[in-house]
Design a protein around this motif. Sequence first.
Motif, PDB file in Angstrom:
ATOM      1  N   LEU A 213       0.832  -1.213   0.000  1.00 46.90           N
ATOM      2  CA  LEU A 213       0.000   0.000   0.000  1.00 46.90           C
ATOM      3  C   LEU A 213       0.865   1.261   0.000  1.00 46.90           C
ATOM      4  O   LEU A 213       0.543   2.247  -0.653  1.00 46.90           O
ATOM      5  CB  LEU A 213      -0.893  -0.008   1.251  1.00 46.90           C
ATOM      6  CG  LEU A 213      -1.733   1.255   1.443  1.00 46.90           C
ATOM      7  CD1 LEU A 213      -2.820   1.348   0.386  1.00 46.90           C
ATOM      8  CD2 LEU A 213      -2.335   1.288   2.852  1.00 46.90           C
ATOM      9  N   ASN A 214       1.934   1.237   0.773  1.00 46.98           N
ATOM     10  CA  ASN A 214       2.735   2.437   1.023  1.00 46.98           C
ATOM     11  C   ASN A 214       3.958   2.496   0.105  1.00 46.98           C
ATOM     12  O   ASN A 214       4.323   1.491  -0.505  1.00 46.98           O
ATOM     13  CB  ASN A 214       3.182   2.436   2.495  1.00 46.98           C
ATOM     14  CG  ASN A 214       2.004   2.607   3.433  1.00 46.98           C
ATOM     15  OD1 ASN A 214       1.336   3.637   3.405  1.00 46.98           O
ATOM     16  ND2 ASN A 214       1.710   1.588   4.243  1.00 46.98           N
ATOM     17  N   PRO A 215       4.602   3.680   0.026  1.00 44.13           N
ATOM     18  CA  PRO A 215       5.839   3.762  -0.750  1.00 44.13           C
ATOM     19  C   PRO A 215       6.847   2.719  -0.257  1.00 44.13           C
ATOM     20  O   PRO A 215       6.932   2.452   0.956  1.00 44.13           O
ATOM     21  CB  PRO A 215       6.367   5.172  -0.433  1.00 44.13           C
ATOM     22  CG  PRO A 215       5.219   5.944   0.098  1.00 44.13           C
ATOM     23  CD  PRO A 215       4.259   4.956   0.683  1.00 44.13           C
ATOM     24  N   HIS A 216       7.573   2.107  -1.176  1.00 46.13           N
ATOM     25  CA  HIS A 216       8.582   1.083  -0.833  1.00 46.13           C
ATOM     26  C   HIS A 216       7.955  -0.048  -0.014  1.00 46.13           C
ATOM     27  O   HIS A 216       8.634  -0.665   0.813  1.00 46.13           O
ATOM     28  CB  HIS A 216       9.763   1.682  -0.056  1.00 46.13           C
ATOM     29  CG  HIS A 216      10.369   2.885  -0.696  1.00 46.13           C
ATOM     30  ND1 HIS A 216      11.437   3.551  -0.141  1.00 46.13           N
ATOM     31  CD2 HIS A 216      10.091   3.566  -1.840  1.00 46.13           C
ATOM     32  CE1 HIS A 216      11.765   4.594  -0.910  1.00 46.13           C
ATOM     33  NE2 HIS A 216      10.958   4.621  -1.950  1.00 46.13           N
ATOM     34  N   LEU A 223       7.442   3.680   6.637  1.00 48.24           N
ATOM     35  CA  LEU A 223       6.555   4.433   5.733  1.00 48.24           C
ATOM     36  C   LEU A 223       5.124   3.890   5.779  1.00 48.24           C
ATOM     37  O   LEU A 223       4.387   3.999   4.797  1.00 48.24           O
ATOM     38  CB  LEU A 223       7.103   4.384   4.300  1.00 48.24           C
ATOM     39  CG  LEU A 223       8.494   5.017   4.103  1.00 48.24           C
ATOM     40  CD1 LEU A 223       8.940   4.905   2.653  1.00 48.24           C
ATOM     41  CD2 LEU A 223       8.483   6.489   4.535  1.00 48.24           C
TER      42      LEU A 223
END
Lengths: 335, 335
Positions: A213-216, A223
């Motif tokens: 879902l999140n960056p990286h 994050l």
Amino acid sequence: MAQARPLVLTQGDPAGIGLELALTLWRDRAACRTPPFAMIASPGAVEVRARLMNLGVPVRRIADPGEAEAVFEHALPVIDHGCDADAAPGKPEPATARGTIRAIEMAVDLARSGAAGAIVTNPIAKSVLYAAGFAHPGHTEFLAALAGDPPPRPVMLIWSEMLAVVPVTIHIPLARVPAELTTRLIVETAVIVAREMRLRFGIAEPRLALAGLNPHAGEGGALGAEDAAVVAPAVEALRALGIAATGPLPADTMFHARARAGYDVALTMYHDQGLIPAKTLAFDEGVNVTLGLPFIRTSPDHGTAFDIAGKGVARPDSLLVALKLAGRLAAAGAS
Amino acid sequence: MAQARPLVLTQGDPAGIGLELALTLWRDRAACRTPPFAMIASPGAVEVRARLMNLGVPVRRIADPGEAEAVFEHALPVIDHGCDADAAPGKPEPATARGTIRAIEMAVDLARSGAAGAIVTNPIAKSVLYAAGFAHPGHTEFLAALAGDPPPRPVMLIWSEMLAVVPVTIHIPLARVPAELTTRLIVETAVIVAREMRLRFGIAEPRLALAGLNPHAGEGGALGAEDAAVVAPAVEALRALGIAATGPLPADTMFHARARAGYDVALTMYHDQGLIPAKTLAFDEGVNVTLGLPFIRTSPDHGTAFDIAGKGVARPDSLLVALKLAGRLAAAGAS
């Protein structure tokens, strides 16, 4: 290989680009290798549109999709839905709603009876249908309601030769995604995807790649917590079910050519995460496939486009890919 | 056209792939059309790595980047940062932190004095530097701190020949994006982007395309309020400032080839919205450009890659594009 059962194409909103795209693909059937199909529409309205746009397409009324293949060589085969109302290109007309709806109902009946091998749907305008009393949230939900009671859960797959992608949440505000995304929703979606990849696409052991879902993919929690708390348990549950799932993967490095070679379908956690790579890679050649229904349904990845209807500029690429994929899936299912 | 001022390349973490990529690009300078650069490193450590990997690269110590172009034909020019500590490939070593940091400081001094035309930075490992007392959140923030007091606000541009994209929010959890995205943040970012496109890229009237936050850019509010409430006012404010801004645009239809022809830079509201199309289109050839600093800084779009360092498999594509773009921007700035 068994004989493929015929494809049926619904008219969609007759004020939109659906009719002209079908006429164009019949006219250019040799160059486009258009698979034979029967259109469900008003034969008179189709003839009027063909003349209006100087497309030179003869129309032949048929009663049974089984006649489509033989007729298709010489004329566009049309199954009459019995509603004569017509609309001018770009001028939606509520009186046409009954025919638009009836075409979808007939297509489902033909597919459920086995007379048709797959349904391809032209775009509708919900606002036009709502004005005529249509009470479903959308095209796909209407198909699901016609498919059974309780209706099966449909899953949207965006497919092209480059990428197959399923967004787990779809048409909701971005701010609601983290709350609506649950391990259960991901697993239920992925189970349908894996089943249909086996059943419809003939992939014995489909490989599913799940985006974070999140960056990286959260970068170890720095994050965002959801990748470890929500997505990773879904991947584990899917593996426990014998499904070849990987993830959560950083979404930005999932969609280049080498990465795509590693999976059959990508599952993304929200709309733009999946639709951005799908439309970046294959803007004109992407199609929408509805998984989870008791029949095959594909549709072009564009809307009614009232603003360009009747002008002869609409591109038939996506409808052509929708017909070709429907034909391929119908053949796989019949074999 | 004025003579371009020389490029300086920082060593990055010597346990990562930076040294070998620089050596490879020097060896293949004819085929790759590698622009001449001076590396800031320990000349001894560079020689050791060249021998270890059988790259056959002669190293020449220089004192002034102005010597780089003439030397580059025969040897890799290295400016000594005076720290001899070395690390084996893949084995990060805290004793090397001082040299890694010193290379960055020297590069900034050379750029600020005008002796260097642009800085290209090899990747660092924050964890290694933190262990040695480094106190900045990251590489870019360190460069900003070296650039002025108070430090200027850096803006990350991901650039390739295919697409230039700036994410307005970057390394934060997706759930925090709607709250952190403000009209002011968008406008401040876009103003820096527009200024640097004129100043560094020579685009007289840069066209900025702003993505919507929500699917379909909110679809008139049905899919989220922020596009009308936050993004649209930013577009209006930018236009009032004389900047050619458009949006909010549905993000999924912004990045195919015909759409990209309509703008110079895309601004996306969050990390994956911009990094997905950037890395889908140009995975190996994307570079990171830091806008907003008083000098040009580019960097390859990959990390230290300790896991493959020393194995001869790391691809120099992104470092090469970073050097070429830095050279192009330095030449534009000098003309």
